[in-house]
Design a protein around this motif. Sequence first.
Motif, short mmCIF file in Angstrom:
data_model
loop_
_atom_site.label_atom_id
_atom_site.label_comp_id
_atom_site.label_asym_id
_atom_site.label_seq_id
_atom_site.Cartn_x
_atom_site.Cartn_y
_atom_site.Cartn_z
N ARG A 335 0.83 -1.21 0.00
CA ARG A 335 0.00 0.00 0.00
C ARG A 335 0.86 1.26 0.00
NH1 ARG A 335 -4.87 1.42 4.31
NH2 ARG A 335 -5.77 3.13 3.09
N GLN A 336 2.00 1.20 0.70
CA GLN A 336 2.87 2.36 0.82
C GLN A 336 4.26 2.04 0.32
OE1 GLN A 336 2.42 3.21 5.08
NE2 GLN A 336 1.17 4.98 4.59
N LEU A 337 4.98 3.09 -0.07
CA LEU A 337 6.37 2.95 -0.47
C LEU A 337 7.25 2.95 0.78
CD1 LEU A 337 6.42 5.50 -3.45
CD2 LEU A 337 5.90 3.05 -3.50
N GLU A 338 8.53 2.76 0.54
CA GLU A 338 9.47 2.72 1.65
C GLU A 338 9.45 4.02 2.47
OE1 GLU A 338 13.46 2.34 0.39
OE2 GLU A 338 14.18 1.45 2.26
N ASP A 339 9.19 5.16 1.82
CA ASP A 339 9.15 6.45 2.51
C ASP A 339 7.76 6.79 3.02
OD1 ASP A 339 7.82 6.92 0.18
OD2 ASP A 339 9.18 8.46 -0.58
N GLU A 340 6.86 5.79 3.05
CA GLU A 340 5.50 5.91 3.56
C GLU A 340 4.58 6.72 2.65
OE1 GLU A 340 5.42 7.13 7.64
OE2 GLU A 340 6.47 5.33 8.33
N GLN A 341 5.06 7.05 1.45
CA GLN A 341 4.18 7.65 0.46
C GLN A 341 3.24 6.57 -0.08
OE1 GLN A 341 4.09 11.01 -0.59
NE2 GLN A 341 5.38 11.27 1.22
N ILE A 342 2.04 6.98 -0.51
CA ILE A 342 1.08 6.02 -1.03
C ILE A 342 1.57 5.47 -2.38
CG2 ILE A 342 -1.27 5.70 -1.86
CD1 ILE A 342 -1.07 5.97 1.13
N ASN A 343 1.58 4.17 -2.50
CA ASN A 343 1.94 3.51 -3.76
C ASN A 343 0.86 3.81 -4.79
OD1 ASN A 343 2.72 1.79 -5.80
ND2 ASN A 343 2.49 -0.10 -4.62
N GLN A 344 1.26 4.36 -5.92
CA GLN A 344 0.30 4.74 -6.96
C GLN A 344 -0.06 3.59 -7.90
OE1 GLN A 344 -1.22 7.76 -6.99
NE2 GLN A 344 -0.12 7.96 -5.04
N LEU A 345 0.59 2.44 -7.72
CA LEU A 345 0.29 1.32 -8.62
C LEU A 345 -1.11 0.75 -8.39
CD1 LEU A 345 1.42 -0.53 -10.86
CD2 LEU A 345 2.10 -2.11 -9.05
N PRO A 346 -1.55 0.52 -7.15
CA PRO A 346 -2.90 -0.04 -6.95
C PRO A 346 -4.01 0.78 -7.59
CG PRO A 346 -1.62 -0.28 -4.94
CD PRO A 346 -0.80 0.56 -5.87
N PRO A 347 -4.07 2.11 -7.38
CA PRO A 347 -5.13 2.85 -8.07
C PRO A 347 -4.97 2.86 -9.59
CG PRO A 347 -3.65 4.37 -6.91
CD PRO A 347 -3.31 2.99 -6.46
N PHE A 348 -3.73 2.75 -10.07
CA PHE A 348 -3.51 2.72 -11.51
C PHE A 348 -4.03 1.42 -12.12
CE2 PHE A 348 -1.05 1.60 -15.25
CZ PHE A 348 -1.16 2.75 -16.03
N LEU A 349 -3.71 0.30 -11.47
CA LEU A 349 -4.12 -1.00 -12.00
C LEU A 349 -5.59 -1.28 -11.73
CD1 LEU A 349 -1.10 -3.32 -11.10
CD2 LEU A 349 -1.63 -2.31 -13.32
N GLY A 350 -6.11 -0.78 -10.62
CA GLY A 350 -7.49 -1.04 -10.25
C GLY A 350 -7.60 -2.23 -9.31
N GLU A 351 -8.69 -2.26 -8.53
CA GLU A 351 -8.86 -3.30 -7.52
C GLU A 351 -8.92 -4.72 -8.08
OE1 GLU A 351 -11.70 -2.91 -4.46
OE2 GLU A 351 -11.00 -0.95 -3.79
N PRO A 352 -9.65 -4.98 -9.19
CA PRO A 352 -9.70 -6.37 -9.68
C PRO A 352 -8.31 -6.94 -9.98
CG PRO A 352 -11.42 -5.07 -10.72
CD PRO A 352 -10.55 -4.10 -9.97
N THR A 353 -7.45 -6.15 -10.62
CA THR A 353 -6.10 -6.63 -10.93
C THR A 353 -5.30 -6.87 -9.66
OG1 THR A 353 -6.07 -5.45 -13.05
CG2 THR A 353 -3.94 -6.05 -12.11
#
Length: 681
Positions: A335-353
């Motif tokens: 969910r988060q990157l190493e620096d605690e920023q929100i990982n943008q991959l999940p919203p990009f790919l979408g929940e089903p993926t």
Amino acid sequence: MAEVSIIDSITTCLSSPVYDMVCKTGFDLKDNYDINSILSQDGEVYWKTIAEYLCYSESDQSVDYQRCVRLLGPMCQAVHLHLLSLTKDQFAVQYVSWFQWTNFPQLFLEIFDALQSLQLTAISLSLMKLTSCLERALGDVFLLIGKGCPFLLRDLLSSQELSEIFGPSVMDLLRVFIGSPNGLNLRNILWHGFASPQEIPPKYCSTLLLLTAGLGQLLESYLQKTKFTLTHRPSVTFTNLDELDIFPDINHEALSVAQELLKKSGFVLKIMLPFWEAAITEFRLQRYAESVMLLLPQLETGLRKVFITVNKCAKRLLTAEHSALYTTFDEILARQLEDEQINQLPPFLGEPTMEFLWDFLNHQEGPRVRDHLSHGEFNLQKFPKEIAHQILAFSIVLLLRFVGEEVLSVFKENATIKALIGCADSYRSHFHPVSRLKKQVLDCEKSISAWNQLPVVPEEQIQEVTRLDSSLETNDCQAMIIEIFSELQRHMPWRPYVFNHLLENPTTENWSQLLSELCGLSVRTLYCPRSVLEVLTILRKISRQCLLVSDQVIAITEIRYQQWRSKTLRSRQRQNYVRMLNSIKFLSPVLLLILLLISLELVNVHGVCEKHTSEYQWYLKFLKSILQYTENLVTYTSLEKNKWDEALDLTQNILIKIRAFSQKNHTLMHLSKHYPNKATL
């Protein structure tokens, strides 16, 4: 995906130091090496001679991996040339017996064939298979004298147990090739999709093949000396493969589409194209384990490519040094990157993926394909087609996500491809605790519904034995059940049900429909907070105990009925049987009440995050009291105990607790803000 195209021309995913270590350092020395100095005419490996090429730092006596790789380079080349000079029959006669300790000696004959073919993709795949098989076998050896085999290869190779069995220098040598990010680290750079086929020197595959035989020789001596017997752990097998039947069958036409996509999709790095092509070929040849072994690292590479683009961290495409973080599935799907920023991959790919990836890779009750394969836990020859089919179908959908609109519109005209996209877009988790709880509830309801078909002794025969009037306690329980049901009715997310009818007919289709509709409601599963997971764990334990009670009732009733018919029950047993028949009349609505309560709490489970700490602990205490009740009920309704009167007392007490807790509006359904007043729907 404009930024993705910037890295399409990349020539390696290995950082400079890693590339130098793997592709250059072992080629610095051009010495001719006499194979007879490390290998006898009978194929015995001279470990002592090889150990002389190990180098250690003067400061702390740790392995100097760079110097080791440089010095071992000529030896590895000599081993490689020696194996190439052998026929398959010669290799089999000389070495197959030394591979028996791995439990899959045939695998090493296949690896020998791959080396002879000189096909770089086949050699890389062979190295992946070799390292996973070797890890599993070393774990079996570890358990000769150790307990709790380490999960990670690096920890296994550093263990005192293996050092005691094989010797410290042997383990240091293995760490030069696999298991340490400071060395060649061949296993990890392949399994995580960092190395392209042309970057893996075949001589290292040959050397590990020979060293595996040498380990077999050492182990044989150890077993003869200690009189121990090596036992192999059973392979992991998939159960309930029908739950993994998500995508329609991939036909020949769909495979042809996939091959076309490889050169057009921005998801594929050009240097990795041979791996993708080989994966499809292996699938056509029905070599399903091999196909998935090739696909998984490339899925990781492709997702890493998207990950670094959407998160604007281009440097993380490359392998990190031993002191930094590798960007693997764990980081990519977090969910988060190493620096605690929100990982943008999940919203990009979408929940089903994301749900699919978590289901097949991470969830503990899912297939966890990459973990099991990479750690050698599967029998490759029995790898199920169903898993390979799902992974390949999902891969095709991902490839389609990164082609131009014109290309996509053409491929969408294919019926199979269109169906694949539809299944991917509608995917919902199968293996998240939420999904597993839903399945448990429905399985339990199905079991309870079978009570209606249980054999029943005619009333007149029961009266001949004993007359047991309904107790006041039973009447009190029934009154409380009706009262609690009426309270729950107000929190239904749709039209009210006639609960009195359900109470009178607890095994009708109405119950199945009610619980099915509740379990069909969407509940967020990605990145559940710890408090939600804790609640789910308790609810799952409760439903599991309810199922045990139901299954016990069915089994005992059938046994006692047959004993009644055959007149083998003693007088006290007959009376106890009658008590059981009276008890289960109120027990089924109680269990269904608990299932309904579980289902309503599940629908509103994220409301637990709104509770203050003290309220949360109180709520957990309430759930644990229900769990305690169901656990005790399992004991009292067992064939050994048969304590039906005590079961009634337990039931009365838990109903009082449920009623009191519900009346104080402390359940999660009382916190729900998703629906209007349910009684008015």
